[in-house]
Design a protein around this motif. Structure first.
Motif, mmCIF file in Angstrom:
data_model
loop_
_atom_site.group_PDB
_atom_site.id
_atom_site.type_symbol
_atom_site.label_atom_id
_atom_site.label_comp_id
_atom_site.label_asym_id
_atom_site.label_seq_id
_atom_site.Cartn_x
_atom_site.Cartn_y
_atom_site.Cartn_z
ATOM 1 N N PRO A 3 1.377 -1.569 0.423
ATOM 2 C CA PRO A 3 0.246 -0.305 0.093
ATOM 3 C C PRO A 3 1.140 1.599 -0.044
ATOM 4 N N THR A 4 0.621 2.560 -0.721
ATOM 5 C CA THR A 4 1.101 3.497 -0.466
ATOM 6 C C THR A 4 0.264 4.723 -0.121
ATOM 7 N N ARG A 5 -0.769 4.473 0.374
ATOM 8 C CA ARG A 5 -1.696 5.283 0.738
ATOM 9 C C ARG A 5 -2.076 4.661 1.996
ATOM 10 N N TRP A 6 -2.079 5.207 3.326
ATOM 11 C CA TRP A 6 -3.016 4.538 4.402
ATOM 12 C C TRP A 6 -3.483 5.840 5.473
ATOM 13 N N THR A 7 -4.936 5.771 5.475
ATOM 14 C CA THR A 7 -5.480 7.142 6.235
ATOM 15 C C THR A 7 -6.697 6.425 7.228
ATOM 16 N N GLU A 24 -2.492 11.575 5.337
ATOM 17 C CA GLU A 24 -2.414 10.110 4.392
ATOM 18 C C GLU A 24 -0.863 9.943 5.048
ATOM 19 N N TRP A 53 -7.634 2.135 6.813
ATOM 20 C CA TRP A 53 -7.446 2.060 5.449
ATOM 21 C C TRP A 53 -6.045 2.197 5.182
ATOM 22 N N ALA A 54 -6.501 1.252 3.720
ATOM 23 C CA ALA A 54 -4.719 1.218 2.934
ATOM 24 C C ALA A 54 -5.300 1.099 1.647
ATOM 25 N N ASP A 55 -5.126 2.011 0.686
ATOM 26 C CA ASP A 55 -5.111 2.280 -0.636
ATOM 27 C C ASP A 55 -6.635 2.288 -0.511
ATOM 28 N N GLY A 56 -8.294 2.339 0.611
ATOM 29 C CA GLY A 56 -8.885 2.377 0.349
ATOM 30 C C GLY A 56 -9.555 0.670 0.371
#
Length: 69
Positions: A3-7, A24, A53-56
């Motif tokens: 994953p490149t985006r954690w939210t 992010e 969440w990781a990449d949605g």
């Protein structure tokens, strides 16, 4: 692929979405360190639980933002 985006997303006591700041994080560790430092302020804004969440895709949650007894 990693994953490149954690939210984070947040819920109130009734399970309704509470607006977050949209921050992010590049790694799961960064996201988890941040929530460990920010949970007090999130609670003040009405958040009771958080979801990571990781990449949605949901990784885990709900994570209670209440202090441990």
């Amino acid at each position: 692929m990693r994953p490149t985006r954690w939210t984070w997303t947040y819920e109130d006591a009734e399970g309704r979405t509470v607006a977050g700041d949209g921050t992010e994080f590049p790694t799961q560790a960064d996201a988890e360190v941040w929530i460990g430092e920010a949970w007090h302020g999130l609670r003040e804004q009405g958040a009771e639980n958080a979801h990571l969440w990781a990449d949605g895709a949901k990784v885990y949650g709900p994570l209670s933002l209440r202090p441990a007894d």
